[in-house]
Design a protein around this motif. Sequence first.
Motif, PDB file in Angstrom:
ATOM      1  N   ARG A 110       0.788  -1.147  -0.001  1.00  0.00           N
ATOM      2  CA  ARG A 110       0.115   0.035  -0.066  1.00  0.00           C
ATOM      3  C   ARG A 110       0.811   1.297  -0.104  1.00  0.00           C
ATOM      4  O   ARG A 110       0.508   2.283  -0.743  1.00  0.00           O
ATOM      5  CB  ARG A 110      -0.708  -0.124   1.132  1.00  0.00           C
ATOM      6  CG  ARG A 110      -2.198  -1.014   0.907  1.00  0.00           C
ATOM      7  CD  ARG A 110      -2.913  -0.915   2.160  1.00  0.00           C
ATOM      8  NE  ARG A 110      -4.181  -1.758   2.196  1.00  0.00           N
ATOM      9  CZ  ARG A 110      -5.026  -2.425   2.875  1.00  0.00           C
ATOM     10  NH1 ARG A 110      -4.746  -2.034   4.336  1.00  0.00           N
ATOM     11  NH2 ARG A 110      -5.950  -2.939   2.880  1.00  0.00           N
ATOM     12  N   ILE A 111       1.871   1.322   0.844  1.00  0.00           N
ATOM     13  CA  ILE A 111       2.957   2.563   0.637  1.00  0.00           C
ATOM     14  C   ILE A 111       3.527   2.461  -0.645  1.00  0.00           C
ATOM     15  O   ILE A 111       3.629   3.381  -0.951  1.00  0.00           O
ATOM     16  CB  ILE A 111       4.029   2.252   1.745  1.00  0.00           C
ATOM     17  CG1 ILE A 111       3.435   2.254   3.053  1.00  0.00           C
ATOM     18  CG2 ILE A 111       5.270   3.147   1.603  1.00  0.00           C
ATOM     19  CD1 ILE A 111       4.376   1.948   4.356  1.00  0.00           C
ATOM     20  N   ARG A 112       4.202   1.320  -1.076  1.00  0.00           N
ATOM     21  CA  ARG A 112       4.469   1.377  -2.610  1.00  0.00           C
ATOM     22  C   ARG A 112       3.514   1.752  -3.740  1.00  0.00           C
ATOM     23  O   ARG A 112       3.980   2.698  -4.472  1.00  0.00           O
ATOM     24  CB  ARG A 112       5.220  -0.178  -2.660  1.00  0.00           C
ATOM     25  CG  ARG A 112       6.487  -0.250  -2.145  1.00  0.00           C
ATOM     26  CD  ARG A 112       6.864  -1.576  -2.334  1.00  0.00           C
ATOM     27  NE  ARG A 112       7.118  -2.098  -3.858  1.00  0.00           N
ATOM     28  CZ  ARG A 112       7.643  -2.980  -4.206  1.00  0.00           C
ATOM     29  NH1 ARG A 112       7.907  -4.288  -3.132  1.00  0.00           N
ATOM     30  NH2 ARG A 112       7.556  -3.589  -5.546  1.00  0.00           N
ATOM     31  N   GLY A 113       2.394   1.156  -3.568  1.00  0.00           N
ATOM     32  CA  GLY A 113       1.364   1.585  -4.630  1.00  0.00           C
ATOM     33  C   GLY A 113       1.333   0.675  -5.800  1.00  0.00           C
ATOM     34  O   GLY A 113       0.669   1.064  -6.535  1.00  0.00           O
ATOM     35  N   ASP A 114       2.085  -0.230  -5.738  1.00  0.00           N
ATOM     36  CA  ASP A 114       2.187  -1.117  -6.944  1.00  0.00           C
ATOM     37  C   ASP A 114       2.508  -2.576  -6.537  1.00  0.00           C
ATOM     38  O   ASP A 114       2.846  -2.899  -5.333  1.00  0.00           O
ATOM     39  CB  ASP A 114       3.125  -0.652  -8.136  1.00  0.00           C
ATOM     40  CG  ASP A 114       4.697  -0.717  -7.569  1.00  0.00           C
ATOM     41  OD1 ASP A 114       4.880  -0.774  -6.285  1.00  0.00           O
ATOM     42  OD2 ASP A 114       5.712  -0.751  -8.453  1.00  0.00           O
ATOM     43  N   TYR A 115       2.411  -3.552  -7.425  1.00  0.00           N
ATOM     44  CA  TYR A 115       2.806  -4.957  -7.183  1.00  0.00           C
ATOM     45  C   TYR A 115       2.583  -5.929  -8.341  1.00  0.00           C
ATOM     46  O   TYR A 115       2.052  -5.141  -9.348  1.00  0.00           O
ATOM     47  CB  TYR A 115       1.527  -5.432  -6.285  1.00  0.00           C
ATOM     48  CG  TYR A 115      -0.072  -5.405  -6.685  1.00  0.00           C
ATOM     49  CD1 TYR A 115      -0.239  -6.503  -7.282  1.00  0.00           C
ATOM     50  CD2 TYR A 115      -0.619  -4.210  -6.464  1.00  0.00           C
ATOM     51  CE1 TYR A 115      -1.584  -6.473  -7.653  1.00  0.00           C
ATOM     52  CE2 TYR A 115      -1.873  -4.262  -6.883  1.00  0.00           C
ATOM     53  CZ  TYR A 115      -2.525  -5.251  -7.699  1.00  0.00           C
ATOM     54  OH  TYR A 115      -3.639  -5.341  -8.226  1.00  0.00           O
TER      55      TYR A 115
END
Length: 221
Positions: free
Chosen positions: A176-181
């Motif tokens: 969620r912090i990174r915003g990607d996966y």
Amino acid sequence: MAQITRTSLAEQAADMILERVRAGEWPLGSKLPGENTLGPQLGVGRSTVREAIRRLAGQGVLTTRQGVGVFVAALDVVEDWEGLLRRADIVEVIEARTAIEAEAAFLAAERRTAADLRAMRRTLSERDIAVGIEAHVDADAGFHRAVIVAAHNAVLLEMFDRFVPRIREAMIAMLRIRGDYGDPHDQNAHAVIVTAIEAQDASAAASLARDHLRSLRAAVS
């Protein structure tokens, strides 16, 4: 005046035994005196000694061997597993996962069945198409579990299953912090583990699993 209950006496007796174990009076693996000897030393009756021993056995400090006696199994109270994981730093958990999953990948390459390979391919595909951070994290856990199932080692599987709630919480927060996966490079890192397991290249499978988790550790540290 309040009376001291048998339960509180047992707790006090257990504490006294534990302190003597911690002090080194009874080394690891040594046998405790019998109830007839231990009771007077602690100032309690045999039934209270038995209850104290049951308490310490439940905490992992003592173990009872039927017909033989009571022995020291640990030098202090064994911490509750779930409690330990809740307090553990996520990096520590990933390091422990690395040890488990590298060995599991090695064993999976040696022991995998056709059904195991199908399960790994299916969970790999589910991981690739999962939409949303939570769904992706759950699919990722499903893939890693499939690899461990293929190792055919019940202890490794039980250990991994204990890690999952702690890992899930941390990974969701991190993504969620990174915003990607789920980028293609990450998906490929999982696919090559399956390829090595299918080829029964145990050393490569273990190395690839270890490298993947080390990169995850670097990402969260």
